[in-house]
Scaffold this active site. Structure first.
Site, PDB file in Angstrom:
ATOM      1  CB  THR A 124     -83.155 -16.031 -26.060  1.00  0.00           C
ATOM      2  OG1 THR A 124     -83.304 -15.014 -25.074  1.00  0.00           O
ATOM      3  CG2 THR A 124     -84.455 -16.166 -26.817  1.00  0.00           C
ATOM      4  CD  GLU A 168     -81.540  -9.648 -24.171  1.00  0.00           C
ATOM      5  OE1 GLU A 168     -81.740 -10.516 -23.315  1.00  0.00           O
ATOM      6  OE2 GLU A 168     -80.881  -9.832 -25.205  1.00  0.00           O
ATOM      7  CB  ILE A 211     -84.893 -15.673 -21.532  1.00  0.00           C
ATOM      8  CG1 ILE A 211     -86.377 -15.759 -21.175  1.00  0.00           C
ATOM      9  CG2 ILE A 211     -84.314 -17.079 -21.713  1.00  0.00           C
ATOM     10  CD1 ILE A 211     -87.229 -16.484 -22.239  1.00  0.00           C
ATOM     11  CG  ASP A 212     -77.886 -14.457 -20.378  1.00  0.00           C
ATOM     12  OD1 ASP A 212     -77.811 -14.244 -21.614  1.00  0.00           O
ATOM     13  OD2 ASP A 212     -76.886 -14.501 -19.637  1.00  0.00           O
ATOM     14  CG  ASP A 246     -80.953 -11.309 -20.365  1.00  0.00           C
ATOM     15  OD1 ASP A 246     -82.052 -11.541 -20.905  1.00  0.00           O
ATOM     16  OD2 ASP A 246     -79.863 -11.558 -20.915  1.00  0.00           O
ATOM     17  CG  ASP A 256     -75.972 -10.574 -22.003  1.00  0.00           C
ATOM     18  OD1 ASP A 256     -77.062 -11.150 -22.038  1.00  0.00           O
ATOM     19  OD2 ASP A 256     -75.481  -9.982 -22.989  1.00  0.00           O
TER      20      ASP A 256
HETATM   21  C1  IPD Z   1     -76.586 -14.280 -25.121  1.00  0.00           C
HETATM   22  C2  IPD Z   1     -76.002 -15.349 -24.231  1.00  0.00           C
HETATM   23  C3  IPD Z   1     -74.819 -16.029 -24.896  1.00  0.00           C
HETATM   24  C4  IPD Z   1     -73.775 -15.069 -25.331  1.00  0.00           C
HETATM   25  C5  IPD Z   1     -74.364 -13.979 -26.186  1.00  0.00           C
HETATM   26  C6  IPD Z   1     -75.515 -13.288 -25.473  1.00  0.00           C
HETATM   27  P1  IPD Z   1     -79.193 -13.662 -24.924  1.00  0.00           P
HETATM   28  O1  IPD Z   1     -77.633 -13.583 -24.468  1.00  0.00           O
HETATM   29  O2  IPD Z   1     -75.595 -14.811 -22.988  1.00  0.00           O
HETATM   30  O3  IPD Z   1     -74.172 -16.929 -24.019  1.00  0.00           O
HETATM   31  O4  IPD Z   1     -72.770 -15.757 -26.034  1.00  0.00           O
HETATM   32  O5  IPD Z   1     -73.321 -13.056 -26.432  1.00  0.00           O
HETATM   33  O6  IPD Z   1     -76.059 -12.321 -26.320  1.00  0.00           O
HETATM   34  O7  IPD Z   1     -79.256 -13.036 -26.294  1.00  0.00           O
HETATM   35  O8  IPD Z   1     -79.558 -15.086 -24.943  1.00  0.00           O
HETATM   36  O9  IPD Z   1     -79.909 -12.898 -23.859  1.00  0.00           O
END
Ligand code: IPD
Length: 269
Positions: free
Chosen positions: A92, A71, A89-90, A87, A218
């Site tokens: 973030t 990512e 940190i999913d 990813d 993700d």
């Molecule tokens: C996000 C998270 C969030 C989702 C967003 C993503 P990130 O990823 O997974 O739940 O609603 O669409 O972008 O940006 O924290 O890696």
């Protein structure tokens, strides 16, 4: 050991190390935002970068010829047919606010197909894993258990998670789609982390999940975990899951949610 099992072992070990680092080294006052992406609220912290660097370093040390899609830009080609989708940190924003539901997500693909996936949730003390054809597991302090999605839950009784993008236009459309979903389901959850939502579907803690705008990093590990727990993960009309739309649920519930979403035109923004 089969290749998927070998890749899974490396994914789990690496995700756990990155998860520990993210907990231990999280600055007391919260991490610094070092970059914004699609909007001012789509943030990258120094910890996202540090975790991705650690993950790539560890995997490259073990498997120098593999490719990466990360990512935070850690994308590189390789010659082995294996690609790691990472990813660091999913969730973030949850991490930034010190909310517990964020995760490290690592998947390994062989010739474009995900064969191993690990989702590490350090603040919950949970690791979710799947190797293609080998089922999905949850490892926690109480032991390890096999995961199974809830199937054939009528939509009116279904607990459904979703998420929202970072861009204002996308969010306005997502809010409209939600007005068509909300009266037809038990309730909605917005946890803030796509791969956690997918693992919760796999564990039967949610009946379904849908979102437009999620990226390969993700969903790569979480989608495999849902599939190996007996669920379906697809877009509209049999499309592959991805940034257009990702729907995840058990048999029966999947079809009902799909048919509810399709006329609401969730792809119109
Ligand atoms: C996000 C998270 C969030 C989702 C967003 C993503 P990130 O990823 O997974 O739940 O609603 O669409 O972008 O940006 O924290 O890696």
């Amino acid at each position: 050991m089969s290749l998927p099992d070998e890749l899974l072992a490396l994914a789990v070990e690496t995700a756990r190390e990155a998860g520990r680092m993210l907990v231990d080294k999280r600055p007391a006052g919260g991490p610094d935002v070092v970059q914004t992406k699609s909007s001012p609220t789509d943030v990258v912290t120094q910890m996202d970068r540090a975790a991705e660097a650690l993950i790539i370093e560890r995997i490259r040390a073990a498997r120098p010829d593999d490719a990466f899609l990360g990512e935070e830009g850690g994308t590189r080609a390789g010659g082995s047919g294996v690609r790691w989708v990472v990813d660091p940190i999913d969730g973030t924003v949850n991490y930034l606010y010190d909310l517990p539901d964020w995760a490290v997500s690592i998947a390994a693909e062989v010739d474009g197909t995900a064969v191993a996936g690990a989702v590490e949730m350090p603040r919950r003390g949970e690791t979710y894993t799947a190797a293609r054809g080998g089922g999905a597991l949850l490892h926690a302090a109480g032991g390890t258990r096999e995961l199974r999605v809830n199937a054939r839950v009528p939509l009116a009784s279904a607990l459904v998670a979703t998420g929202f993008g970072y861009a204002a236009d996308r969010r306005a459309t997502q809010a409209q789609v939600l007005t068509g979903v909300l009266p037809n389901v038990r309730d909605i959850r917005r946890g803030g982390t796509c791969c956690v939502d997918l693992c919760s579907v796999a564990a039967g803690r949610l009946d379904a999940y849908y979102e437009r705008g999620v990226q390969a990093w993700d969903i790569a590990a979480g989608a495999l975990i849902v599939q190996e727990a007996g669920g379906r993960v697809e877009g509209l009309h049999g499309a592959a899951p991805g940034s257009e739309l990702t729907i995840a649920a058990g048999e029966g519930t999947f079809e009902a949610l799909h048919d509810l979403l399709a006329p609401l035109d969730p792809l119109r923004d």
